[in-house]
Motif scaffolding. Structure first.
Motif, PDB file in Angstrom:
ATOM      1  N   VAL A  92       0.833  -1.208   0.000  1.00 27.27           N
ATOM      2  CA  VAL A  92       0.000   0.000   0.000  1.00 27.27           C
ATOM      3  C   VAL A  92       0.864   1.253   0.000  1.00 27.27           C
ATOM      4  O   VAL A  92       0.560   2.229  -0.691  1.00 27.27           O
ATOM      5  CB  VAL A  92      -0.968  -0.013   1.210  1.00 27.27           C
ATOM      6  CG1 VAL A  92      -1.721   1.304   1.305  1.00 27.27           C
ATOM      7  CG2 VAL A  92      -1.954  -1.161   1.077  1.00 27.27           C
ATOM      8  N   ASP A  93       1.948   1.233   0.768  1.00 34.21           N
ATOM      9  CA  ASP A  93       2.848   2.396   0.804  1.00 34.21           C
ATOM     10  C   ASP A  93       3.445   2.666  -0.577  1.00 34.21           C
ATOM     11  O   ASP A  93       3.518   3.820  -1.018  1.00 34.21           O
ATOM     12  CB  ASP A  93       3.967   2.165   1.818  1.00 34.21           C
ATOM     13  CG  ASP A  93       3.469   2.263   3.252  1.00 34.21           C
ATOM     14  OD1 ASP A  93       2.352   2.779   3.446  1.00 34.21           O
ATOM     15  OD2 ASP A  93       4.180   1.801   4.164  1.00 34.21           O
ATOM     16  N   ILE A  94       3.865   1.591  -1.253  1.00 35.49           N
ATOM     17  CA  ILE A  94       4.465   1.759  -2.584  1.00 35.49           C
ATOM     18  C   ILE A  94       3.411   2.202  -3.594  1.00 35.49           C
ATOM     19  O   ILE A  94       3.620   3.143  -4.368  1.00 35.49           O
ATOM     20  CB  ILE A  94       5.127   0.443  -3.046  1.00 35.49           C
ATOM     21  CG1 ILE A  94       6.317   0.119  -2.140  1.00 35.49           C
ATOM     22  CG2 ILE A  94       5.578   0.549  -4.491  1.00 35.49           C
ATOM     23  CD1 ILE A  94       6.910  -1.255  -2.390  1.00 35.49           C
ATOM     24  N   LEU A 115      -7.713   0.472   3.093  1.00 36.27           N
ATOM     25  CA  LEU A 115      -7.491  -0.711   3.911  1.00 36.27           C
ATOM     26  C   LEU A 115      -8.666  -1.116   4.789  1.00 36.27           C
ATOM     27  O   LEU A 115      -8.735  -2.263   5.209  1.00 36.27           O
ATOM     28  CB  LEU A 115      -6.268  -0.492   4.822  1.00 36.27           C
ATOM     29  CG  LEU A 115      -4.918  -0.390   4.099  1.00 36.27           C
ATOM     30  CD1 LEU A 115      -3.830  -0.093   5.102  1.00 36.27           C
ATOM     31  CD2 LEU A 115      -4.628  -1.669   3.349  1.00 36.27           C
ATOM     32  N   SER A 116      -9.546  -0.234   5.096  1.00 35.95           N
ATOM     33  CA  SER A 116     -10.539  -0.529   6.113  1.00 35.95           C
ATOM     34  C   SER A 116     -11.948  -0.498   5.538  1.00 35.95           C
ATOM     35  O   SER A 116     -12.340   0.465   4.881  1.00 35.95           O
ATOM     36  CB  SER A 116     -10.426   0.484   7.262  1.00 35.95           C
ATOM     37  OG  SER A 116     -11.381   0.213   8.260  1.00 35.95           O
ATOM     38  N   LYS A 154     -11.605  -3.887  -1.401  1.00 33.06           N
ATOM     39  CA  LYS A 154     -11.772  -5.334  -1.500  1.00 33.06           C
ATOM     40  C   LYS A 154     -10.584  -6.042  -2.136  1.00 33.06           C
ATOM     41  O   LYS A 154     -10.492  -7.268  -2.082  1.00 33.06           O
ATOM     42  CB  LYS A 154     -13.046  -5.649  -2.297  1.00 33.06           C
ATOM     43  CG  LYS A 154     -14.306  -5.084  -1.656  1.00 33.06           C
ATOM     44  CD  LYS A 154     -15.549  -5.374  -2.484  1.00 33.06           C
ATOM     45  CE  LYS A 154     -16.793  -4.787  -1.818  1.00 33.06           C
ATOM     46  NZ  LYS A 154     -18.030  -5.051  -2.581  1.00 33.06           N
ATOM     47  N   ILE A 155      -9.675  -5.275  -2.717  1.00 38.82           N
ATOM     48  CA  ILE A 155      -8.578  -5.893  -3.479  1.00 38.82           C
ATOM     49  C   ILE A 155      -7.644  -6.698  -2.582  1.00 38.82           C
ATOM     50  O   ILE A 155      -7.425  -7.897  -2.795  1.00 38.82           O
ATOM     51  CB  ILE A 155      -7.787  -4.809  -4.243  1.00 38.82           C
ATOM     52  CG1 ILE A 155      -8.688  -4.122  -5.260  1.00 38.82           C
ATOM     53  CG2 ILE A 155      -6.575  -5.432  -4.941  1.00 38.82           C
ATOM     54  CD1 ILE A 155      -8.049  -2.912  -5.918  1.00 38.82           C
ATOM     55  N   LEU A 156      -7.063  -6.046  -1.580  1.00 35.21           N
ATOM     56  CA  LEU A 156      -6.066  -6.714  -0.745  1.00 35.21           C
ATOM     57  C   LEU A 156      -6.637  -7.882   0.060  1.00 35.21           C
ATOM     58  O   LEU A 156      -5.996  -8.944   0.135  1.00 35.21           O
ATOM     59  CB  LEU A 156      -5.392  -5.708   0.188  1.00 35.21           C
ATOM     60  CG  LEU A 156      -4.505  -4.654  -0.489  1.00 35.21           C
ATOM     61  CD1 LEU A 156      -3.774  -3.839   0.554  1.00 35.21           C
ATOM     62  CD2 LEU A 156      -3.524  -5.291  -1.446  1.00 35.21           C
ATOM     63  N   ILE A 183      -8.556 -12.338   8.520  1.00 34.20           N
ATOM     64  CA  ILE A 183      -8.488 -11.327   7.471  1.00 34.20           C
ATOM     65  C   ILE A 183      -9.547 -10.251   7.699  1.00 34.20           C
ATOM     66  O   ILE A 183      -9.284  -9.056   7.557  1.00 34.20           O
ATOM     67  CB  ILE A 183      -8.668 -11.970   6.083  1.00 34.20           C
ATOM     68  CG1 ILE A 183      -7.547 -12.970   5.795  1.00 34.20           C
ATOM     69  CG2 ILE A 183      -8.714 -10.905   4.981  1.00 34.20           C
ATOM     70  CD1 ILE A 183      -6.175 -12.366   5.736  1.00 34.20           C
ATOM     71  N   GLU A 184     -10.743 -10.681   8.055  1.00 28.34           N
ATOM     72  CA  GLU A 184     -11.814  -9.714   8.332  1.00 28.34           C
ATOM     73  C   GLU A 184     -11.437  -8.799   9.486  1.00 28.34           C
ATOM     74  O   GLU A 184     -11.713  -7.594   9.453  1.00 28.34           O
ATOM     75  CB  GLU A 184     -13.111 -10.461   8.655  1.00 28.34           C
ATOM     76  CG  GLU A 184     -13.749 -11.127   7.453  1.00 28.34           C
ATOM     77  CD  GLU A 184     -14.983 -11.936   7.825  1.00 28.34           C
ATOM     78  OE1 GLU A 184     -15.573 -11.654   8.884  1.00 28.34           O
ATOM     79  OE2 GLU A 184     -15.357 -12.848   7.067  1.00 28.34           O
TER      80      GLU A 184
END
Length: 326
Positions: free
Chosen positions: A158-160, A179-180, A188-190, A264-265
């Motif tokens: 995410v940082d990159i 992210l949240s 939903k990607i990650l 993950i959730e």
């Protein structure tokens, strides 16, 4: 038709026995934990705690609680949550499972779309760089737990992606990964990738090994000798037999993806069933832990029965007779 009916009855009977064992083992294990669901309540008066214990029948002998719980499950009642005030376990499952199922379904689709081509390419290009690249992906997917992969993605990817590609204008704001939550595509990607990569690896490795085995069979050599197009050999002849192990594992894999989504959730703050399950373990919410476990056990049993049926339909060599043997 008679054989199919006997087959279904046998599988359902085995499923019911399995479900009873899951309920029994989980029930007694959860009650063996030290303490009780209300020990963390701050400054709770003894009388109030006594009333709470009576409300959830925790003041009764364990055997009596067990029989009562079996009776309630037979009626489809999973009980009331001991920590989520005013909510029954049935309500929580009804409202939260769709989100978990959405995450699981997207992860399975991602795994099939990526894993099947990887397995086929690796088999057809055996020993070449395509094969090695596909197996590197498979090794990473199998070796790295989903929650570790999710953490690495959150910290570095995410940082990159956002910090370099988006903030510097290489990609439009539309592609920013968040992210949240679960209320927009970029969120939903990650979670889908983190949860689905293990299944990608599993499918790719199984399909590669089976494709290599099938491509060496006599009927494939005969098809080649007859001048059948390579595309037809792969997709009409080899893939149909090579895909059988994938069908076999899909039942438990789908259930594993859904149950594996709990962590993950929690990591991505997705409002699914996993949030309640993880919290219920920490809070010793007996009814929630039992209810979710029973729900997923039923789900897994149903998936296994469906996979058995699909397997029989796909593979004509399987005959339903005595012992359901090939």
């Amino acid at each position: 038709m008679k054989n199919i009916l006997k087959f279904l009855v046998k599988r359902i009977a085995m499923g019911l026995v399995t479900l009873w064992l899951v309920i029994t083992i989980t029930f007694f294990l959860i009650h063996m934990l030290p303490g009780d669901p209300f020990q963390s309540e701050k400054a709770i008066p003894p009388k109030v705690k006594e009333n709470l214990m009576a409300k959830y029948h925790l003041d009764r002998p364990l055997g009596e609680q067990y029989v009562e719980y079996l009776k309630n499950i037979a009626k489809g009642d999973l009980g009331s949550s001991m920590k989520v005030r005013g909510r029954t376990v049935n309500d929580v499952i009804n409202q939260s499972f769709l989100t978990s199922a959405d995450l699981g379904a997207r992860s399975i689709i991602f795994a099939l779309v990526l894993g099947i081509p990887l397995g086929i390419i690796a088999a057809l290009k055996r020993g070449k760089y395509q094969d090695r690249l596909a197996m590197i992906v498979a090794i990473i997917g199998i070796s790295v737990p989903s929650f570790v992969l999710a953490g690495l993605m959150q910290k570095y990817f995410v940082d990159i992606h956002n910090g370099f590609l988006i903030d510097n204008g290489f990609l439009p704001e539309f592609f920013r990964i968040r992210l949240s939550g679960w209320d927009s595509p970029e969120k939903k990607i990650l979670p889908v990738v983190a949860l689905g990569l293990y299944t990608v690896a599993l499918i790719a490795r199984l399909l590669r090994d089976k494709m290599i085995e099938v491509m060496g069979q006599d009927y494939i050599r005969l098809a080649v000798a007859k001048g059948v197009k390579p595309k037809n050999i792969v997709f009409k002849h080899a893939l149909r037999n090579a895909i059988l192990p994938i069908i076999t594992i899909m039942g438990p894999t789908i259930a594993a993806v859904l149950t594996g989504s709990f962590v993950i959730e929690k990591m991505f703050s997705i409002p699914g069933l996993g949030k309640y399950f993880v919290d219920s373990i920490n809070d010793r919410d007996y009814t929630m832990v039992l209810g979710v476990t029973v729900f997923y056990a039923i789900f897994l049993i149903i998936m296994m029965i469906l996979v058995d049926i699909v397997y029989v339909l796909v593979d004509p060599k399987i005959k339903l007779g005595k012992g359901d043997e090939v």
